[in-house]
Scaffold this motif. Sequence first.
Motif, PDB file in Angstrom:
ATOM      1  N   LEU A  53      -4.902   3.043   6.801  1.00 43.58           N
ATOM      2  CA  LEU A  53      -3.963   2.388   7.707  1.00 43.58           C
ATOM      3  C   LEU A  53      -3.003   3.383   8.354  1.00 43.58           C
ATOM      4  CD1 LEU A  53      -3.155  -0.802   5.575  1.00 43.58           C
ATOM      5  CD2 LEU A  53      -4.685  -0.626   7.542  1.00 43.58           C
ATOM      6  N   LEU A  54      -2.743   4.505   7.675  1.00 44.94           N
ATOM      7  CA  LEU A  54      -1.879   5.551   8.228  1.00 44.94           C
ATOM      8  C   LEU A  54      -2.642   6.469   9.176  1.00 44.94           C
ATOM      9  CD1 LEU A  54       0.143   6.459   5.015  1.00 44.94           C
ATOM     10  CD2 LEU A  54       1.087   5.462   7.112  1.00 44.94           C
ATOM     11  N   GLY A  55      -3.973   6.363   9.156  1.00 41.50           N
ATOM     12  CA  GLY A  55      -4.802   7.174  10.046  1.00 41.50           C
ATOM     13  C   GLY A  55      -5.133   8.538   9.515  1.00 41.50           C
ATOM     14  N   SER A  56      -4.745   8.860   8.277  1.00 42.39           N
ATOM     15  CA  SER A  56      -5.008  10.188   7.725  1.00 42.39           C
ATOM     16  C   SER A  56      -6.398  10.304   7.115  1.00 42.39           C
ATOM     17  CB  SER A  56      -3.959  10.526   6.657  1.00 42.39           C
ATOM     18  OG  SER A  56      -4.018   9.575   5.595  1.00 42.39           O
ATOM     19  N   ASP A  57      -7.022   9.207   6.825  1.00 41.45           N
ATOM     20  CA  ASP A  57      -8.364   9.203   6.234  1.00 41.45           C
ATOM     21  C   ASP A  57      -9.013   7.875   6.589  1.00 41.45           C
ATOM     22  OD1 ASP A  57     -10.552  10.051   4.917  1.00 41.45           O
ATOM     23  OD2 ASP A  57      -9.672  10.038   2.910  1.00 41.45           O
TER      24      ASP A  57
ATOM     25  N   ALA B  16       6.249  -4.293   5.405  1.00 41.83           N
ATOM     26  CA  ALA B  16       7.570  -4.878   5.657  1.00 41.83           C
ATOM     27  C   ALA B  16       8.692  -3.882   5.393  1.00 41.83           C
ATOM     28  CB  ALA B  16       7.756  -6.117   4.778  1.00 41.83           C
ATOM     29  N   SER B  17       8.466  -2.939   4.476  1.00 40.89           N
ATOM     30  CA  SER B  17       9.496  -1.951   4.149  1.00 40.89           C
ATOM     31  C   SER B  17       9.369  -0.683   4.979  1.00 40.89           C
ATOM     32  CB  SER B  17       9.435  -1.600   2.658  1.00 40.89           C
ATOM     33  OG  SER B  17       8.159  -1.075   2.327  1.00 40.89           O
ATOM     34  N   GLY B  18       8.442  -0.677   5.946  1.00 44.55           N
ATOM     35  CA  GLY B  18       8.310   0.460   6.849  1.00 44.55           C
ATOM     36  C   GLY B  18       7.493   1.608   6.306  1.00 44.55           C
ATOM     37  N   GLN B  19       6.845   1.458   5.177  1.00 43.65           N
ATOM     38  CA  GLN B  19       6.048   2.546   4.610  1.00 43.65           C
ATOM     39  C   GLN B  19       4.628   2.564   5.167  1.00 43.65           C
ATOM     40  OE1 GLN B  19       7.001   3.231   0.218  1.00 43.65           O
ATOM     41  NE2 GLN B  19       7.849   1.169   0.503  1.00 43.65           N
ATOM     42  N   LEU B  20       4.202   1.467   5.818  1.00 42.76           N
ATOM     43  CA  LEU B  20       2.928   1.405   6.532  1.00 42.76           C
ATOM     44  C   LEU B  20       3.202   0.826   7.920  1.00 42.76           C
ATOM     45  CD1 LEU B  20       0.320  -0.003   3.944  1.00 42.76           C
ATOM     46  CD2 LEU B  20       0.520   2.347   4.784  1.00 42.76           C
ATOM     47  N   PRO B  21       2.444   1.255   8.953  1.00 38.84           N
ATOM     48  CA  PRO B  21       2.672   0.730  10.308  1.00 38.84           C
ATOM     49  C   PRO B  21       2.153  -0.701  10.446  1.00 38.84           C
ATOM     50  CG  PRO B  21       0.817   2.265  10.301  1.00 38.84           C
ATOM     51  CD  PRO B  21       1.425   2.323   8.924  1.00 38.84           C
ATOM     52  N   LEU B  22       3.020  -1.590  10.890  1.00 38.53           N
ATOM     53  CA  LEU B  22       2.645  -3.000  11.032  1.00 38.53           C
ATOM     54  C   LEU B  22       1.513  -3.207  12.030  1.00 38.53           C
ATOM     55  CD1 LEU B  22       5.993  -5.033  10.957  1.00 38.53           C
ATOM     56  CD2 LEU B  22       3.936  -5.492   9.603  1.00 38.53           C
ATOM     57  N   GLU B  23       1.531  -2.420  13.130  1.00 36.86           N
ATOM     58  CA  GLU B  23       0.550  -2.665  14.187  1.00 36.86           C
ATOM     59  C   GLU B  23      -0.880  -2.342  13.753  1.00 36.86           C
ATOM     60  OE1 GLU B  23       2.346   1.436  14.648  1.00 36.86           O
ATOM     61  OE2 GLU B  23       3.066  -0.615  14.325  1.00 36.86           O
ATOM     62  N   GLN B  24      -1.034  -1.610  12.652  1.00 38.50           N
ATOM     63  CA  GLN B  24      -2.362  -1.216  12.210  1.00 38.50           C
ATOM     64  C   GLN B  24      -3.070  -2.276  11.366  1.00 38.50           C
ATOM     65  OE1 GLN B  24      -3.998   1.555  13.089  1.00 38.50           O
ATOM     66  NE2 GLN B  24      -2.286   2.069  14.429  1.00 38.50           N
ATOM     67  N   ILE B  25      -2.351  -3.311  10.980  1.00 34.62           N
ATOM     68  CA  ILE B  25      -2.957  -4.234  10.018  1.00 34.62           C
ATOM     69  C   ILE B  25      -3.417  -5.548  10.641  1.00 34.62           C
ATOM     70  CG2 ILE B  25      -1.623  -3.291   8.103  1.00 34.62           C
ATOM     71  CD1 ILE B  25       0.251  -5.624   8.314  1.00 34.62           C
ATOM     72  N   ASN B  26      -3.173  -5.726  11.954  1.00 36.56           N
ATOM     73  CA  ASN B  26      -3.474  -7.022  12.563  1.00 36.56           C
ATOM     74  C   ASN B  26      -4.965  -7.322  12.672  1.00 36.56           C
ATOM     75  OD1 ASN B  26      -0.767  -7.681  12.924  1.00 36.56           O
ATOM     76  ND2 ASN B  26      -0.650  -6.589  14.882  1.00 36.56           N
TER      77      ASN B  26
END
Length: 498
Positions: free
Chosen positions: A167-171, A92-102
């Motif tokens: 969730l960020l795709g780095s690992d 919600a605060s933009g520190q993780l991408p929302l589209e990745q958690i659905n």
Amino acid sequence: MSLAIIHSRAMIGIEASAVLVEIHLANGLPAFNLVGLPDLEVKESRERVRAALAVCGFEFPNRRITVNLAPADLPKSSGLFDLPIAVGILAASGQLPLEQINNFEFAGELGLSGELRSIRGALGMAWAAQAIGRTLILPADSAAEAALLSSASVLSASHLMQVCRHLLGSDQLALATPIAIKAPPAMLDLSEVKGQQQAKRTLEIAAAGRHSLLLIGPPGTGKSMLAQRLPSLLPEMSELEALEAARIQSLGKERLDASRFGVRAYRSPHHTASAVALVGGGSVPQPGEISLAHHGVLFLDELPEFDRKVLEVLREPLESQKIHIARAAHSTEFPADFQLIAAMNPCPCGYLGHPKKACRCTPDQIARYRGKLSGPFMDRIDLVIEVPLLPENTLLAAATGESSSIVRKRVVAAHLKQAARQNTPNSRLNGKLLEQHCPLSEEARGLLQTAIQKLSLSARATHRVLKVARTIADLAGDEAISTAHIAEAIQYRRSFGG
């Protein structure tokens, strides 16, 4: 103003109910509110989440945060919402991408430094998540348990940072591997019980038809020894039965024991157990002994010493193989397909009918003692057998009886007959199935009618005689129920009265 919606699960009874964790950030005075019937354990997640995010180097929003656990009418308990709340705040605060958690569901308790701790009910959550095609992210210990369900997609994480990097795709998080199934402890063998051939025969019948059994005898005659060896006579659990039993055990305080996975449970609660301990309950319903014994054995020693009200609550689950627990806020249902075996003394002092020790009990005391077991409860006991005192020469001689493996072969053969004929154990036959699979000759019918009149058997007791006779016929390899099978089944209804 921003909003994030995270999928999670709440264990209500044996089912994992879908919960949406809605995170709303708004301008105004900083606040962190939890709504949606959270209990104290869930409310404390505010401090755990705040500390974990700070230690992991994330920015905790200095805004008004509202966490809604929907649906609002479902009580929420345990610390499993820590992880979805933390992920939701970051999204919600933009520190993780929302589209990745659905496509994910989250559950896990957070430590103050961000480590993830195990939760109860992981196997049930995996069961529910795989049904809707979502990937479940769990703490490592819980993920290993959930991975026992091979069809579920479960990812394992040990720390909040690992989840965030995924969730960020780095690992990438690793797929969970099932807990190592250890070799089960050796089961007690029937050959260790000396003498008691009639009691062993009754134990074999009970195992072959999944019948309930009551052993009556003076102290030291081997009643508990016989009961402890019943699991060694039962067929191996199917994969579905093992998973169903494990799903319940993962909800209990003892958690799931890897060495017992696939092994039939043997539960032996003390006679001081309460009704809630026996059948389950509590403000947030938890499974009781009868559910923890699902697909296994429940042994009640010193049966009349149990509170009568406690025994009466067993009447419904003995018939329906489930227990329905209703509370003001909600209700739940636990499976309870257990096999009951019980033991008792013949009288309060224990020596009624003893060849060497005189019984000190009066007829009124004996009547009151046996009267603790109500007629409706006794009607639900299929087999009742007296276990007499062993003679000295038998007690001191070497054990020479059949081993559990030999008896088990006959039991398994009887189970296969029942599965092919009616796809259910004989003890579960009711209504049309009972009429269809337990036909009687005129001679056998006449014998049963005489027993009904002389023993004043109820309709339920009569049906149980038929079920036991069907099992005796299966053990003998006979398709038809004969007079001899009916006669043997009748004698197991006479022991308590005699």
